[in-house]
Each structure stands twice: as structure tokens, then as C-alpha cells.
Write a protein that holds these residues in place. Structure first.
Motif, short mmCIF file in Angstrom:
data_model
loop_
_atom_site.label_atom_id
_atom_site.label_comp_id
_atom_site.label_asym_id
_atom_site.label_seq_id
_atom_site.Cartn_x
_atom_site.Cartn_y
_atom_site.Cartn_z
N SER A 44 46.82 21.75 139.51
CA SER A 44 46.29 22.64 140.54
C SER A 44 45.54 23.77 139.87
O SER A 44 45.62 23.97 138.65
CB SER A 44 47.42 23.19 141.42
N TYR A 45 44.78 24.52 140.67
CA TYR A 45 44.03 25.64 140.12
C TYR A 45 44.96 26.60 139.36
O TYR A 45 46.03 26.95 139.85
CB TYR A 45 43.31 26.39 141.23
N GLN A 101 47.46 31.43 151.05
CA GLN A 101 47.61 32.04 149.72
C GLN A 101 48.41 33.35 149.79
O GLN A 101 48.99 33.77 148.78
CB GLN A 101 46.23 32.32 149.09
N TYR A 132 34.25 22.49 143.93
CA TYR A 132 35.37 23.44 143.89
C TYR A 132 35.25 24.50 144.99
O TYR A 132 35.74 25.63 144.84
CB TYR A 132 35.45 24.14 142.52
N SER A 186 45.11 11.65 142.67
CA SER A 186 43.81 12.31 142.74
C SER A 186 42.91 11.72 143.81
O SER A 186 41.80 12.21 144.02
CB SER A 186 43.11 12.22 141.37
N ASN A 229 43.33 16.80 154.83
CA ASN A 229 43.37 17.84 153.80
C ASN A 229 42.19 18.79 153.91
O ASN A 229 41.59 19.18 152.92
CB ASN A 229 43.42 17.20 152.41
N TRP A 253 43.05 28.78 154.69
CA TRP A 253 43.37 28.67 153.26
C TRP A 253 43.77 30.04 152.70
O TRP A 253 44.75 30.16 151.97
CB TRP A 253 42.17 28.12 152.50
N TRP A 267 40.44 31.44 137.80
CA TRP A 267 41.88 31.29 137.92
C TRP A 267 42.63 31.76 136.68
O TRP A 267 43.83 31.51 136.53
CB TRP A 267 42.23 29.84 138.27
N MET A 320 45.04 23.50 135.61
CA MET A 320 44.23 22.28 135.65
C MET A 320 44.26 21.57 134.29
O MET A 320 44.31 22.22 133.25
CB MET A 320 42.78 22.63 135.99
N TYR A 346 38.60 26.49 147.11
CA TYR A 346 39.19 27.83 146.97
C TYR A 346 38.14 28.86 147.39
O TYR A 346 37.01 28.53 147.73
CB TYR A 346 39.74 28.06 145.56
N THR A 391 40.35 19.81 150.06
CA THR A 391 40.99 19.45 148.80
C THR A 391 40.20 18.34 148.11
O THR A 391 39.90 17.31 148.71
CB THR A 391 42.44 18.99 149.04
N LYS A 448 39.82 14.15 143.58
CA LYS A 448 40.05 15.42 142.87
C LYS A 448 39.77 15.20 141.39
O LYS A 448 40.33 14.30 140.77
CB LYS A 448 41.48 15.91 143.11
#
Length: 290
Positions: free
Chosen positions: A171-172, A288, A27, A270, A277, A284, A218, A175, A30, A22, A166
Motif C-alpha cells: 500500500s502507499y 483517511q 496513482y 493486484s 473499489n 476517500w 508518502w 510500496m 490518493y 484502487t 495495481k
């Protein structure tokens, strides 16, 4: 004609990673996918070497060892930049299955082989032990960084970050930029001197370079709040003017208006406690799906 010097430039050899951290500034937390083709990148680097001297060049990810062309990257960069320091950064998750990468870095010489350790796991300890057992190393401190020097000028470095920042609110998929004071945001930036070569152009940092892709991945509409950091921001291109190139160089290592997208030390939500994390990418993906 004497070319201007760009002190450091890095590029991603793959967007994929085997960890999800995180706050990753690339990035890679994800499930970003795809490797960067060496043949295309070779042409981009050659073009920029006609414009700049680049004494220090970094290979990052994602996780670089995922790339099937990593050997071509390492030897190819040395061929293009015979006198430059080449940096190779890996999270060491798959290092023990790919120890030849260390040998390649030692063979090209003048190379920083860096572990960025994100987990208190057995593979990390075993990987570090392997590197120290492979060659004779002598400790050295450079620019406040503790490293070890081995044969042919290879240097070994271990980072173990405790905090991530961050670069966006929310969140994605939802954003939002911070719209901070640029200097205050730059004060806590971990990419102060890390311009990124991305799709042939040079960006202030990876968080700016990859922003359009992340928003599109996203399916988040690029509204007015993001325009200063996407539509309005212009990276260096091969058609940039001499004035634009000089402005970029003068701004190297300094805050820029683009930095206002990121948080300051006062944006507590942030500031991420890193070690708590971190997930494997498989974990991950499973989350999801639930």
C-alpha cells in the motif's frame, strides 16, 4: 529532414481527481494535487514536435475538467498539432456542469471525446444521453474500438472498465515492486502504447513517470528495490541521443525491462474488481481521517 513518428503521446493536465479508483495507473486514487500549467506544457510540446511527428495526442488526468485551463489545453494542442488526432478523456462526474467541453472538442475537429465510466450512477447515464442528443452520430469501429462519429470529425467513445491492475505490491507508504517477468507483466498492461509527457520528458508510461513523486508524497524511502525503476531508469529527454530516441521508438508497444515492476495475471491480489473499489475523493479523504 523527415522526422521520426511517435505514434501516440499523452500528458496529464491535472493530477487531481474527483474519484478514488484502487489500482489507478496514474496513482490518482490518493489525494494527489496540482494542475499542469499550459504555458510550460506548450513549450515542452513544441520542443518535442521539433523531434517527432505525433499524429495522436491525449489529454488525461486525474480528471481533466478540474483544470482551470482546459480550454487553453484543447485549443492550444490543436494549434500546435493541426493535423493530429486529439483525445480527451473524462470520467463524466462533472460533465453536465461543463458540457461546453464537448463543443470545444467538436469545434477543433479530429478529436476523440471519451467517457471512462467508473460508477453505475445517474450522472453517467444522463451524461451519455446528453452527448447522443447533442449531435447526430454514426457508429464506427476503429482498431476494434466502438465509437460514434459526429460533426467535424469528432468521435465519441465510452469505456466502462471492470478490472484494474495495481502496479505495486503493498500500500502507499509501503510500496514494493513485483519484479516480474517483463513480458508476462506487459501481457496484462493497459498502457502498452501510452508513453507520458511529464515535466518535459517522455516516459514509457505514467506508472513509471509518477513513481518518484508518489514515493516522496508518502515519505517512503527509495531503497534498492526501487532503484531500477527510479534512479536507474532514464526517460527520453531533449538531450537524448539519436540512438536513444530510436531505441525508444523501436520499443513502442513492446515490453521493456522497466515492465518488471508490475504484476502478471498470476498476481491475484493486484487484479482489482474495479466497480466495487471506487470511492468519491471526499469519501476517500474521510476514510483517511478515521
Amino acid at each position: 529532414m523527415i522526422k521520426p513518428t511517435l505514434p501516440f503521446l499523452e500528458t496529464m493536465v491535472t493530477y487531481a481527481c474527483n474519484l478514488s479508483c484502487t489500482g489507478c495507473t496514474n496513482y490518482s486514487d490518493y489525494n494527489m494535487k496540482g494542475n499542469v500549467n499550459w504555458a510550460d506544457s506548450k513549450r515542452w510540446i513544441e520542443n518535442w514536435l521539433d523531434i517527432f511527428d505525433i499524429p495522436d495526442f491525449g489529454l488525461i488526468g486525474g480528471e481533466p475538467m478540474i483544470s482551470p485551463e482546459i480550454k487553453e489545453w484543447i485549443y492550444g494542442c490543436r494549434e500546435l498539432m493541426p493535423d493530429s488526432q486529439i483525445r480527451f478523456t473524462t470520467n463524466a462526474v462533472n460533465f453536465l456542469q461543463n458540457t461546453q467541453v464537448l463543443d470545444w472538442c467538436a469545434e477543433i475537429g479530429n478529436c476523440v471525446f471519451k467517457f471512462s465510466i467508473h460508477e453505475d450512477a445517474s450522472y453517467a447515464k444522463q451524461s451519455i444521453e446528453y452527448v447522443f442528443s447533442k449531435y447526430k452520430w454514426k457508429p464506427v469501429t476503429e482498431y476494434g474500438i466502438n465509437r460514434w462519429v459526429g460533426p467535424n470529425g469528432i468521435k465519441f467513445q465510452i469505456n466502462s472498465p471492470t478490472t484494474y491492475v495495481k502496479t505495486y505490491k503493498g500500500s502507499y507508504g509501503n510500496m514494493q515492486p513485483h519484479n516480474s517477468n517483463p513480458k508476462d507483466a506487459f501481457d496484462i498492461c493497459v498502457q502498452k502504447t501510452c508513453p507520458l509527457l511529464y515535466n518535459g520528458d517522455i516516459y514509457k508510461c505514467s506508472s513509471v513517470a509518477l513513481l518518484n513523486r508518489v514515493l516522496n508524497d508518502w515519505k517512503q524511502p527509495i531503497d534498492n528495490s526501487w532503484h531500477p525503476y527510479t534512479t536507474d531508469y532514464q526517460p527520453l529527454t531533449l538531450s537524448s541521443t539519436t540512438e536513444e530516441i530510436n531505441q525508444f521508438l523501436e520499443n513502442f508497444g513492446n515490453p521493456n525491462q522497466i515492465c518488471q515492476m508490475c504484476p502478471t495475471k498470476n498476481d491475484n491480489q493486484s487484479i482489482i474488481d474495479h466497480k466495487t473499489n471506487v470511492l468519491s475523493k471526499k469519501q476517500w479523504i474521510q476514510l483517511q481521517r478515521t
